[in-house]
Scaffold this active site. Sequence first.
Site, PDB file in Angstrom:
ATOM      1  CG  HIS A  36      -1.900  -1.054   1.337  1.00 24.73           C
ATOM      2  ND1 HIS A  36      -1.769  -2.119   2.194  1.00 24.73           N
ATOM      3  CD2 HIS A  36      -3.071  -1.249   0.672  1.00 24.73           C
ATOM      4  CE1 HIS A  36      -2.821  -2.923   2.064  1.00 24.73           C
ATOM      5  NE2 HIS A  36      -3.614  -2.421   1.140  1.00 24.73           N
ATOM      6  CD  GLN A 146       2.759  -7.475 -11.804  1.00 28.41           C
ATOM      7  OE1 GLN A 146       3.595  -6.593 -12.024  1.00 28.41           O
ATOM      8  NE2 GLN A 146       3.051  -8.757 -11.923  1.00 28.41           N
TER       9      GLN A 146
END
Length: 291
Positions: A36, A146
Site C-alpha cells: 500500500h 499487480q
Amino acid sequence: MRLVKSRRDLDQALAHLDGPDGVGLVATMGFFHAGHVSLMKQAVADGKSVVSIFVNPRQFGPEEDFDRYPRDSARDLQIAEEAGIDLVYMPPEADVYPPDFATLVTVSELSDLYCGHYRPGHFQGVTTVVARLLGLIKPRRAYFGQKDYQQSAIIRRMVADLVLDVEVRVLPTVREESGLALSSRNVFLTEAQRQAAPALHQALVDTEREMLAGERDGARLLAALERRLKRIPGFKPQYWALADRRNLEPKGTAAIGDVLLVAGHFGETRLIDNCLLGESNQGARTLLELT
Ligand code: PAF
C-alpha cells in the site's frame, strides 16, 4: 493530512485540494503494508493524493472472511500520514451504499475466470465499489497493485468500457525478502505456513525460468507449475494458469509478457500470486535477449 468520514466533508476537502493535476486515488481496504505504501508514495509523487479505507462487504462471499478481515485504522492513518497523503476518506457504509443504491457494475467474462470462478460475485463487488469511489472522489489517477493481477485487468476494462476519465496505474508487487507477496491476509499465516509460503513465488519464478530457457508448451509449463505448487507443505493449490496479460484468456503457447496466475489456501487463508513472464528472472531474460 486531513481525515474525512462523510460525503459532505469529502466534497469540501476535495474542493480545497484540487490543483491543475487533479488528485490521485489509492483505494484500499486498510491494514496497510509496504505494498500500500508504494502505491501511496507514487500517488504523492504524482500530485495531490487521496486514500480511501473501506472494507467492502460486497466483495466478500457469505463464507468468506469479511468479519475477520484485519482492521487497524489508527495505524493506517499514521502510515498514510508518513507517506505524505493529503486526504483520507473513511466512509461509513451508507456513504458508499445508500439505502436506495441499486447499480451493480459487472465486467463480464473476465470476472468469471480464475479467482472469479472460485469467488462468485467477488469482482462485481470490486468493480461496483471502485466505480462508486471513482464517482465520489473523481480522481485523475487511480493506483492498484499487480499482486491482484486479475482485479487490475478488470478495472482497466471497466474504465475503458465506461470511458471513465481516470488513468489506471498498476505498480509492481511488493515482496518480503523471502519472495512472499505482501498481503493483509499474511497475518493469518501460522509460523509453519509463513515458512512455506515463499515457495509460491519460487514456483512461479522457477516456471518462468523454464520458459525463458526455451519451454513454450503451455501444458508442460503448467504441469511443472502444478508439481511445484503441490510440493509446498500445507498448501492446497486452487488454480494455476497461463494467460494473455491483457484479456486473461488462457494460452496454449507461452510468450514473453504472458502472465502466470496462481491461488490456493494455507488452511483457511487464501493467497494469490502471479508472474509476468520475463519480468522476474531479469538475468535470464538478458541472457535470452542476447542469444
Ligand atoms: O484491492 C483492494 O484492496 C480492494 O479490492 C479495492 C480495490 C480497494 C476495492 O475494495
